[in-house]
Scaffold this active site. Structure first.
Site, PDB file in Angstrom:
ATOM      1  N   ARG A  43       0.813  -1.217   0.000  1.00  0.00           N
ATOM      2  CA  ARG A  43       0.000   0.000   0.000  1.00  0.00           C
ATOM      3  C   ARG A  43       0.850   1.272   0.000  1.00  0.00           C
ATOM      4  O   ARG A  43       0.438   2.285  -0.562  1.00  0.00           O
ATOM      5  CB  ARG A  43      -0.946  -0.001   1.204  1.00  0.00           C
ATOM      6  CG  ARG A  43      -2.103  -0.962   0.992  1.00  0.00           C
ATOM      7  CD  ARG A  43      -3.015  -1.013   2.183  1.00  0.00           C
ATOM      8  NE  ARG A  43      -4.308  -1.581   1.811  1.00  0.00           N
ATOM      9  CZ  ARG A  43      -5.274  -1.863   2.662  1.00  0.00           C
ATOM     10  NH1 ARG A  43      -5.105  -1.634   3.954  1.00  0.00           N
ATOM     11  NH2 ARG A  43      -6.412  -2.364   2.246  1.00  0.00           N
ATOM     12  N   LYS A 204     -18.025 -16.868   3.848  1.00  0.00           N
ATOM     13  CA  LYS A 204     -19.478 -16.802   4.053  1.00  0.00           C
ATOM     14  C   LYS A 204     -20.214 -16.198   2.865  1.00  0.00           C
ATOM     15  O   LYS A 204     -19.810 -15.177   2.323  1.00  0.00           O
ATOM     16  CB  LYS A 204     -19.776 -15.940   5.291  1.00  0.00           C
ATOM     17  CG  LYS A 204     -19.269 -16.577   6.578  1.00  0.00           C
ATOM     18  CD  LYS A 204     -19.903 -15.934   7.793  1.00  0.00           C
ATOM     19  CE  LYS A 204     -19.709 -14.437   7.747  1.00  0.00           C
ATOM     20  NZ  LYS A 204     -19.881 -13.722   8.970  1.00  0.00           N
ATOM     21  N   GLY A 357      -9.545  -8.465   0.287  1.00  0.00           N
ATOM     22  CA  GLY A 357      -8.310  -8.458   1.069  1.00  0.00           C
ATOM     23  C   GLY A 357      -7.611  -9.803   1.042  1.00  0.00           C
ATOM     24  O   GLY A 357      -6.413  -9.898   0.730  1.00  0.00           O
ATOM     25  N   GLY A 380     -12.772  -4.054   1.629  1.00  0.00           N
ATOM     26  CA  GLY A 380     -14.172  -3.633   1.751  1.00  0.00           C
ATOM     27  C   GLY A 380     -14.601  -2.705   0.621  1.00  0.00           C
ATOM     28  O   GLY A 380     -15.725  -2.783   0.128  1.00  0.00           O
TER      29      GLY A 380
HETATM   30  P1  ADP Z   1     -11.812 -11.537   0.633  1.00  0.00           P
HETATM   31  O1  ADP Z   1     -11.120 -10.906   1.821  1.00  0.00           O
HETATM   32  O2  ADP Z   1     -10.871 -11.779  -0.488  1.00  0.00           O
HETATM   33  O3  ADP Z   1     -13.064 -10.805   0.254  1.00  0.00           O
HETATM   34  P2  ADP Z   1     -13.256 -13.343   2.333  1.00  0.00           P
HETATM   35  O4  ADP Z   1     -12.980 -12.425   3.463  1.00  0.00           O
HETATM   36  O5  ADP Z   1     -14.623 -13.467   1.837  1.00  0.00           O
HETATM   37  O6  ADP Z   1     -12.277 -12.998   1.093  1.00  0.00           O
HETATM   38  O7  ADP Z   1     -12.801 -14.813   2.683  1.00  0.00           O
HETATM   39  C1  ADP Z   1     -11.509 -15.104   3.089  1.00  0.00           C
HETATM   40  C2  ADP Z   1     -11.509 -16.241   4.055  1.00  0.00           C
HETATM   41  O8  ADP Z   1     -12.313 -17.312   3.619  1.00  0.00           O
HETATM   42  C3  ADP Z   1     -10.120 -16.794   4.227  1.00  0.00           C
HETATM   43  O9  ADP Z   1      -9.648 -16.493   5.512  1.00  0.00           O
HETATM   44  C4  ADP Z   1     -10.292 -18.288   4.006  1.00  0.00           C
HETATM   45  O10 ADP Z   1      -9.589 -19.064   4.953  1.00  0.00           O
HETATM   46  C5  ADP Z   1     -11.773 -18.456   4.189  1.00  0.00           C
HETATM   47  N1  ADP Z   1     -12.265 -19.671   3.534  1.00  0.00           N
HETATM   48  C6  ADP Z   1     -12.098 -20.034   2.249  1.00  0.00           C
HETATM   49  N2  ADP Z   1     -12.631 -21.258   2.037  1.00  0.00           N
HETATM   50  C7  ADP Z   1     -13.122 -21.673   3.223  1.00  0.00           C
HETATM   51  C8  ADP Z   1     -13.774 -22.866   3.662  1.00  0.00           C
HETATM   52  N3  ADP Z   1     -14.008 -23.871   2.829  1.00  0.00           N
HETATM   53  N4  ADP Z   1     -14.140 -22.941   4.962  1.00  0.00           N
HETATM   54  C9  ADP Z   1     -13.900 -21.932   5.797  1.00  0.00           C
HETATM   55  N5  ADP Z   1     -13.286 -20.785   5.451  1.00  0.00           N
HETATM   56  C10 ADP Z   1     -12.894 -20.664   4.179  1.00  0.00           C
HETATM   57 MG    MG Z   2     -11.863 -10.625   3.812  1.00  0.00          MG
END
Ligand code: ADP
Ligand code: MG
Length: 403
Positions: A43, A204, A357, A380
């Site tokens: 960043r 989620k 992120g 976000g």
């Molecule tokens: P981003 O930050 O890229 O938007 P999210 O915050 O939605 O992504 O999700 C990231 C998290 O999802 C990671 O910490 C990862 O460990 C978790 N994750 C991915 N697949 C699974 C799974 N099958 N069960 C539980 N957690 C998961």
């Molecule tokens: Mg995230």
């Protein structure tokens, strides 16, 4: 389409910054190691083009940022001194770190600046007024400068004093990083080269409903992975073992599937998955068909068959946006699905945009960030854009004249 695509905003290239005092809201919210050192300076590096542009025009550059969550009080380990040092090294000029972001000492430091000087105000969130978007605090910040530049894409979904409040007092324009982020997302949302695919994963589905709803009508192909696949499986009546299913979201997920079918969007769920007793390192993992998940096991990653199928489906695409890892990539045993999708995108002849992120973190860890068209610096904020929602920090900027 009901959701917004932002109008083009003025940038620092559209105004005269020469010799001016310019307040630049940067996003120096870098991850820190346990010893307080900077774990990843992406960043800080991303802010360099704007700072260099201003210095080259003899502007007096007053930088500000938050770091972490000090809850409105001074936290010694969250001072921006280390950020100033790293920035100074990268920039090749001195960067003076101040002990506060408002007040008489800040005012006199600013009054003593010459053209091309750079200083960094102290962590904005040492003051509770920053997050409260307090008008008096915003006015005090604004009083330091003649122009306001927002270059903090990663904080632009927040209605905070340094993001929104200050813009009421000064001509307010985008920095070069913010403009680059907006261009990347606007382009894929407005006018993507087709076929256009979205890969959506993460823990989620409830975090991603806004993104799914906004993206389904725009894409040709939608790939679902991560923990949220469990809720998709449950919505179709498959067993999901001990995986977390968001039962209150089953109808939303059915709605997404129905919308995809109605619009002729190809929706792919994992055909096989990696399952384990726990989501921790050392847990024994095995691959099972998605329709035969053992009762006591949880989904930890997409399976190798799915990674191949996703790879083939993506190979023909000319635009891919990816948000959310395919598995628990932080644990080496469950990182393979995410790694293979990252490798597919790295080799794609087309536009690849990484938002989120954790997703950006994964791509960086695999050493593939430079192979992507755009890796967003905002988590976000990227989600907000992909959900088609306005960013308050962008709305607050002056609109560019139509060409
Ligand atoms: P981003 O930050 O890229 O938007 P999210 O915050 O939605 O992504 O999700 C990231 C998290 O999802 C990671 O910490 C990862 O460990 C978790 N994750 C991915 N697949 C699974 C799974 N099958 N069960 C539980 N957690 C998961
Ligand atoms: Mg995230």
């Amino acid at each position: 389409m009901q959701n917004v695509i932002p109008r083009r905003k003025k940038t620092i290239r559209d105004i005269d910054v020469r010799g001016k005092r310019v307040l630049v809201r940067a996003d120096f919210n870098v991850p820190l190691n346990d010893d307080g050192s900077i774990a990843d300076d992406t960043r800080i590096r991303a802010s360099l083009p704007t700072i260099r542009y201003l210095c080259e025009r003899d502007a007096r550059v007053i930088l500000c940022s938050h770091l972490d969550r000090p809850q409105g009080v001074v936290v010694e380990r969250l001072r921006l001194t280390l950020v100033a040092n790293r920035l100074s090294m990268l920039l090749g000029r001195p960067v003076l770190a101040l002990q506060d972001c408002i007040g008489p000492e800040v005012e006199s430091a600013v009054a003593g600046m010459s053209g091309g000087d750079v200083l960094l105000l102290e962590n904005l969130r040492f003051h509770p007024e920053e997050r409260a978007n307090d008008p008096a605090f915003a006015e005090q910040l604004a009083s330091l400068a003649e122009i306001y530049v927002n270059d903090a894409f990663g904080a632009s979904h927040r209605v905070h004093a340094s993001i929104v409040g200050v813009s009421e007092h000064l001509p307010a324009v985008a920095g070069l990083l913010l403009a680059k982020e907006l261009d990347a997302f606007t382009r894929i949302l407005k006018d993507p080269d087709r076929p256009f695919a979205a890969v959506i994963g993460g823990a989620k589905v409830s975090d991603k409903l806004g993104v799914l709803e906004n993206i389904v009508p725009r894409v040709d192909l939608l790939l679902i992975g991560g923990g949220m696949a469990a809720t998709f499986f449950a919505s179709r009546g498959y067993g999901t073992g001990a995986s977390t299913v968001e039962n209150d979201r089953l109808d939303d997920v059915r709605g997404i599937s129905a919308k995809a079918a109605e619009l002729g969007v190809r929706l792919l769920l994992p055909g096989d998955v990696v399952v384990a007793e726990r989501l921790d390192a050392g847990a024994r993992a095995r691959v099972v068909p998605a329709t035969a998940i053992p009762d006591d096991l949880v989904i930890a990653d997409i399976g190798p068959g799915t990674a191949s199928e996703f790879g083939q489906a993506l190979a023909g695409c000319r635009t891919v946006v990816w948000n959310g890892p395919m598995g628990v990539f932080e644990v080496p045993e469950f990182a393979e699905g995410t790694r293979r999708v990252a490798a597919t995108l790295a080799n794609l002849h087309g536009t690849t945009v990484i938002g989120g992120g954790s997703t950006a973190d994964a791509v960086t860890r695999f050493g593939l960030a430079d192979e992507m068209t755009h890796v967003s610096t905002g988590g976000g904020a990227a989600l907000t854009m992909l959900a088609g929602k306005p960013l308050p920090g962008v709305e607050a900027l002056e609109e560019a004249e139509e060409p």
